[in-house]
Design a protein around this motif. Sequence first.
Motif, PDB file in Angstrom:
ATOM      1  N   ASP A  63      34.660  34.726  37.671  1.00  0.00           N
ATOM      2  CA  ASP A  63      35.647  35.776  37.415  1.00  0.00           C
ATOM      3  C   ASP A  63      35.228  37.123  38.004  1.00  0.00           C
ATOM      4  N   THR A 205      45.578  34.667  37.362  1.00  0.00           N
ATOM      5  CA  THR A 205      45.704  35.694  36.332  1.00  0.00           C
ATOM      6  C   THR A 205      44.804  36.903  36.539  1.00  0.00           C
ATOM      7  N   GLU A 206      43.743  36.760  37.333  1.00  0.00           N
ATOM      8  CA  GLU A 206      42.804  37.860  37.533  1.00  0.00           C
ATOM      9  C   GLU A 206      43.048  38.607  38.841  1.00  0.00           C
ATOM     10  N   ARG A 217      34.483  46.359  37.025  1.00  0.00           N
ATOM     11  CA  ARG A 217      34.326  44.938  37.350  1.00  0.00           C
ATOM     12  C   ARG A 217      34.108  44.702  38.836  1.00  0.00           C
ATOM     13  N   THR A 252      39.271  36.830  42.498  1.00  0.00           N
ATOM     14  CA  THR A 252      38.044  36.223  41.995  1.00  0.00           C
ATOM     15  C   THR A 252      37.812  34.883  42.679  1.00  0.00           C
ATOM     16  N   ASP A 255      40.266  32.323  41.254  1.00  0.00           N
ATOM     17  CA  ASP A 255      41.644  32.472  41.730  1.00  0.00           C
ATOM     18  C   ASP A 255      41.764  32.138  43.212  1.00  0.00           C
TER      19      ASP A 255
END
Length: 391
Positions: A63, A205-206, A217, A252, A255
């Motif tokens: 992630d 989703t990220e 992040r 990520t 993803d």
Amino acid sequence: MVAITAPTKRQLDDLVQPYLENQPTGLAFAIGYASPQIAGGGGVHLSGNLVDQFQQPMALGHDTLFEIASVSKTFTATLYAYLLGSYGNPNPTLGDFFADARRHRIGSQFYGIGIAELLNYTSGLPADNDVAFGPPHWPQPYTVPGMCGFLDMTTYQPTGTGTAYSYSNLGFALAAAVAQRMAGQEDASFVELMHKCVFKPLGMTETTYFGRTDIARLPLGYTYSSQTAYAPARPGWPGFPAYNGAGGVVSTPADMQTWLRYNMGIAQNGSLTPLLPALQLPTTTVTTKHGAQLGLGWFLSPADAASPVVWKDGEIAGCNSYVLFLQSDAPGSVASEAGVFVLTNASGLKTDKGVEIVAALAQDVLALMQGQDVGAEGPVWQRLVGRLPDL
């Protein structure tokens, strides 16, 4: 059908180890691989370590956020193909969206450029992956109104629209700028449309755009001037948000594995999988100077290539990315047999032969999956540098 096997952890570690030895702190690689012949469909390998913007250690995981730069163009092209299905005009031009605009106008000399020509590198706009094309004094942040204002003032005349190849980041920025008008949703931004129509349906989703990124992040990136000389790089790019469609995606490893599997036709999606032929088959007879064919966003092997592939690379200061997969005979209906993505938080890092490291790694991993030797560095037509220039 070529037999495909998963690369081993040892093989992947060996590929990146020389570069990690040169920068033992703060450099990382995420390598994803996929095939319908591999159990589970593929996997993601992580190597190295990261520091945050204050140079404090941070976790490297599935992630972790990476800037993907010009691989973002493949997302912009996908959104266009999706919106085109309900737009009504199969060949829209910039004039369809700007000729009657009361605000955010552009010069009439650009009206005849097709949106598809913006996305298949035949727009007639100048090549801008080395030298930027914009105002003499770029406002920062650079917004869509700012970009349109420049195009309303400039006397530049498009050259070779539909007949010549030119790598234009501006073309993808313009394609993104008309997305909400194509969708008939003036209250929805390009970023919101991408989340709604592409990211969310695929379960990414990220994934988002740099302007929405939690900087805590985002790992610190580095710019290399040689294999052993590097310095921290500022995150993002001064041309955002106007150029979000050209290079603004932040994603990520997890993803990007989803993105790879979708584009390979392994992970099916009812609304998006039918778009793959329009994206991954030649959209024009125009080619690059080395013979590579042009899809929408994607580059394709020359017509006579022995082992056809589809690929796209990306680079801005502090990041580099590459997606590469074997071309399917029938995209969307028959899955690609093998594919790879590579992400790293470094730009300018190249092999001894001068090939960008992410391209070399992707080609080596794809070779390993097919039981071939590594180190070939790929044919010359794959050596494109899809980057946003320094401002």
